[in-house]
Design an enzyme around this catalytic site. Structure first.
Site, mmCIF file in Angstrom:
data_model
loop_
_atom_site.group_PDB
_atom_site.id
_atom_site.type_symbol
_atom_site.label_atom_id
_atom_site.label_comp_id
_atom_site.label_asym_id
_atom_site.label_seq_id
_atom_site.Cartn_x
_atom_site.Cartn_y
_atom_site.Cartn_z
ATOM 1 N N SER A 27 -10.008 7.615 -3.101
ATOM 2 C CA SER A 27 -11.149 8.409 -3.216
ATOM 3 C C SER A 27 -12.158 7.925 -3.771
ATOM 4 O O SER A 27 -13.063 8.669 -4.416
ATOM 5 C CB SER A 27 -10.605 10.019 -3.614
ATOM 6 O OG SER A 27 -9.568 10.435 -2.702
ATOM 7 N N HIS A 30 0.972 -1.081 -0.022
ATOM 8 C CA HIS A 30 0.145 0.066 -0.086
ATOM 9 C C HIS A 30 0.977 1.179 0.120
ATOM 10 O O HIS A 30 2.012 1.302 0.693
ATOM 11 C CB HIS A 30 -0.854 0.019 1.287
ATOM 12 C CG HIS A 30 -1.932 1.195 1.266
ATOM 13 N ND1 HIS A 30 -1.595 2.376 1.823
ATOM 14 C CD2 HIS A 30 -3.165 1.263 0.840
ATOM 15 C CE1 HIS A 30 -2.578 3.177 1.547
ATOM 16 N NE2 HIS A 30 -3.476 2.490 1.024
ATOM 17 N N GLU A 41 -3.664 2.131 -7.100
ATOM 18 C CA GLU A 41 -4.003 3.289 -6.363
ATOM 19 C C GLU A 41 -3.162 4.193 -6.727
ATOM 20 O O GLU A 41 -2.162 4.429 -6.136
ATOM 21 C CB GLU A 41 -4.106 2.703 -4.645
ATOM 22 C CG GLU A 41 -5.099 1.525 -4.465
ATOM 23 C CD GLU A 41 -5.254 1.624 -3.006
ATOM 24 O OE1 GLU A 41 -6.558 1.736 -2.774
ATOM 25 O OE2 GLU A 41 -4.470 1.472 -2.224
ATOM 26 N N GLY A 58 -6.566 9.247 0.138
ATOM 27 C CA GLY A 58 -6.742 9.818 1.524
ATOM 28 C C GLY A 58 -7.389 11.249 1.221
ATOM 29 O O GLY A 58 -7.898 11.662 0.179
HETATM 30 P P1 PGA Z 1 -9.293 6.424 0.296
HETATM 31 O O1 PGA Z 1 -8.328 5.327 0.497
HETATM 32 O O2 PGA Z 1 -10.440 5.603 -0.108
HETATM 33 O O3 PGA Z 1 -9.762 6.905 1.766
HETATM 34 O O4 PGA Z 1 -8.649 7.526 -0.649
HETATM 35 C C1 PGA Z 1 -8.003 4.293 -0.377
HETATM 36 C C2 PGA Z 1 -6.745 3.551 0.020
HETATM 37 O O5 PGA Z 1 -5.868 4.053 0.928
HETATM 38 O O6 PGA Z 1 -6.776 2.483 -0.163
#
Ligand code: PGA
Length: 270
Positions: free
Chosen positions: A217, A98, A170, A176
């Site tokens: 997001s 991640h 991602e 975030g």
């Molecule tokens: P988020 O996080 O949907 O809050 O942007 C995604 C992730 O970190 O996998």
């Protein structure tokens, strides 16, 4: 595997064991009526929540995963958690690479590779996360970055092992509170790069079977449009999934879109 919508969340460092169990119970209740033949639902909580939530997860048909894993089975590695420990706790999936692990804790592609190999050795489903930074996107090297991350992380893996992988795209700039979601077209174009790279590594038949998830997001508004894209097989969600009712709304909205798409793709292939 691509005939199932793969959708889940990483709860990061937010929920205690008690909260995780309550959340699972609630999500299980809200998604009870959904046909699990077309839906693979998973939750990746903190290490300390896994064993506490395992029983509830089984009851409600939600698979549990771990957010990280050591590449060694045991040894003098203070602070690490190994595959046998995670198996005992009840995890079936291991999230590897991640963006927060890579960027806050210094995980390299080589470390990610060792973790993927260990996860496969212990029959976990590795959920490998890849994605370019804002700077790599700006420099026009997003595709190259994805190829390097994939080829390094998957080095030494056989085609047979590769069929057990899940991959999440991602983009770092999309994740975030400060993140902006990728458009469905941008995300889709990167899923094609990932699918092509997997095809190069393992052949087109294996590549076609590996579920590719989008994360960064994701919310109730953008989720159906993302799932409509032919190479986006699932969603890996953070913040928008941490309220069970909101997550359930997203699942209920995207599942029919996914089923319709899978039906059209089968019809086209015949
Ligand atoms: P988020 O996080 O949907 O809050 O942007 C995604 C992730 O970190 O996998």
């Amino acid at each position: 595997m691509r005939d199932k919508l793969v959708i889940g969340t990483n709860t990061k460092m937010y929920m205690t064991a008690a909260r995780t169990t309550e959340y699972l119970r609630e999500l299980g209740r809200l998604t009870e009526g959904l046909d699990r033949a077309t839906l693979e639902l998973f939750i990746i909580p903190s290490f300390t929540s896994i064993s506490a939530a395992a029983e509830t997860g089984k009851k409600v048909g939600i698979r549990l995963g771990a957010q990280n894993m050591a590449w060694e089975d045991e040894g003098q590695y203070t602070g690490e958690v190994s595959a046998p420990m995670l198996r005992e706790a009840g995890a079936q999936i291991v999230e590897i690479g991640h963006s927060e692990r890579r960027h806050l804790f210094g995980e390299t592609d080589d470390m990610v590779n060792r973790k993927v190999l260990a996860a496969l050795r212990h029959n976990f489903t590795p959920l490998l996360c890849v994605g370019e930074t804002a700077q790599q996107k700006h420099l026009g090297i997003a595709d190259e970055t994805l190829r390097i991350q994939l080829k390094t992380a998957l080095y030494g893996i056989t085609a047979q092992q590769a069929s057990c992988l899940w991959i999440a795209y991602e983009p770092v700039w999309a994740i975030g509170t400060a993140g902006k979601p990728a458009s469905e077209f941008y995300a889709s174009s990167k899923h094609v790069v990932i699918r092509d790279t997997l095809s190069e590594l393992f052949g087109p038949a294996v590549s076609r079977e590996i579920p590719l998830l989008y994360g960064g997001s994701v919310n109730a508004e953008n989720a159906p449009g993302l799932i409509e894209m032919p190479h986006i097989d699932g969603l890996f969600i953070g913040r928008s999934a941490w309220d069970a009712a909101n997550f359930s709304r997203i699942i209920h909205a995207v599942l029919p879109v996914f089923i319709g798409k899978a039906h059209n793709m089968r019809a086209l292939a015949e």
